[in-house]
Design a protein around this motif. Structure first.
Motif, PDB file in Angstrom:
ATOM      1  N   ARG A   1       0.813  -1.231   0.000  1.00 19.44           N
ATOM      2  CA  ARG A   1       0.000   0.000   0.000  1.00 19.44           C
ATOM      3  C   ARG A   1       0.839   1.271   0.000  1.00 19.44           C
ATOM      4  O   ARG A   1       0.364   2.344  -0.342  1.00 19.44           O
TER       5      ARG A   1
ATOM      6  N   ASP B   1      -2.643   7.136   8.141  1.00 19.27           N
ATOM      7  CA  ASP B   1      -2.502   5.693   7.924  1.00 19.27           C
ATOM      8  C   ASP B   1      -1.939   5.446   6.527  1.00 19.27           C
ATOM      9  O   ASP B   1      -2.152   6.243   5.599  1.00 19.27           O
TER      10      ASP B   1
ATOM     11  N   ASP C   1      -2.857   3.636   4.249  1.00 15.82           N
ATOM     12  CA  ASP C   1      -3.811   3.494   3.139  1.00 15.82           C
ATOM     13  C   ASP C   1      -4.400   4.824   2.690  1.00 15.82           C
ATOM     14  O   ASP C   1      -5.195   4.857   1.751  1.00 15.82           O
TER      15      ASP C   1
HETATM   16 MG   LIG Z   1      -7.319   1.671   7.001  1.00 15.81          MG
END
Ligand SMILES: [Mg+2]
Ligand SMILES: Nc1nc2c(ncn2[C@@H]2O[C@H](COP(=O)(O)OP(=O)(O)O)[C@@H](O)[C@H]2O)c(=O)[nH]1
Length: 259
Positions: free
Chosen positions: A43, A118, A120
């Motif tokens: 990611r 985060d 992501d």
């Molecule tokens: Mg997440």
């Protein structure tokens, strides 16, 4: 999106002065974006690129700090090889847990403002413009919120996670008054104040945000919720037994030990 015009301070490199840096701290910049990363080789590339693309268009001096939290995959290599227009520093963290990684990233900062997202980028990084504008206006902490008026959840979490999240929120709201969403992975702070609050924090897992925000409020700091457009990424690193249960346990311990 609002572009915060940061006023120069004695610690910002934009002053031209060679500001002294404490040992173990990175050179000062206007804003540091910490990305806690545990097995994020898949990611991280896209998120680093998007974060760097955004930061490169701003007038603030900035740095991305990836905290590789004992990953078993190539997280550190992906971060080191990332081709970005802004500096990326990769540091480690020997203590497991998102809270430990975020803490390490923010405690080693000498930036004027520091925060975390985060890996992501469930909250789009362009929310940072408004976050910095609110910090410039005097907020101590500006936190992404999925439950403040005006927020949107574009892609929902699985139902079990939503139920767990609702129970956690009910508990967290009792400890952090006035805050609807303590758990969104997008939070930025006035750096000195957050380091002061972090010094009194011990939670290393996913409940760390509750302890940290409670600490900021206890010191008289203001926490501003920023409604965000949030999308779940179903490749979450949170494991119910490894992360979810300890988070509840930690929140209950905090509740029992409330001042
Ligand atoms: Mg997440
Ligand atoms: N599960 C877990 N995540 C960690 C750890 N250390 C850092 N992280 C990071 O914390 C963030 C958690 O976000 P995510 O996995 O999307 O969880 P969710 O959005 O709450 O479902 C990611 O950037 C992780 O890589 C750790 O020890 N465990």
């Amino acid at each position: 999106m609002t572009q915060a015009q940061l006023t120069p301070t004695s610690t910002a490199p934009s002053t031209g002065a060679a500001a002294p840096t404490r040992p173990g701290r990175r050179a000062p910049v206007d804003v540091e974006v910490v990305i806690p990363a545990y097995n994020e080789a898949r990611r991280l590339d896209g998120s680093l690129a998007a974060t760097a693309r955004y930061l490169a268009t701003r007038s603030w001096s900035s740095r991305i700090v990836v905290v590789d939290n004992g990953s078993a995959d190539k997280t550190a290599g992906v971060a080191r090889r990332a081709v970005t227009g802004v500096p990326v520093e990769v540091i480690g963290c020997v203590i497991a847990g998102k809270g430990a990684a975020v803490r390490r990233g923010m405690m080693t900062s000498a930036a004027r403002y520091v925060g975390f997202v985060d890996a992501d980028l469930a909250t789009p990084i362009d929310a940072l413009g408004e976050a910095l504008a609110a910090l410039e206006a005097g907020a101590t902490a500006v936190i992404g919120s999925r439950y403040a008026g005006g927020a949107e959840i574009l892609r929902k979490q699985p139902v079990a996670r939503r139920l767990g999240g609702a129970a956690f929120r009910a508990l967290a709201r009792r400890m952090v008054p006035g805050v609807a969403d303590t758990q969104c992975g997008f939070k930025f702070f006035e750096r000195r104040a957050v380091q002061h609050a972090l010094a009194g924090c011990a939670v290393t897992g996913f409940a760390f945000d509750v302890e940290l925000l409670r600490g900021v409020q206890a010191q008289g700091g203001t926490v501003v919720e920023l409604p965000v457009a949030w999308s779940d990424d179903n490749r979450s690193t949170l494991r119910p037994l490894r992360d979810g249960v300890p988070a509840f346990r930690a929140a209950l311990t905090l509740w029992g030990a409330r001042p």
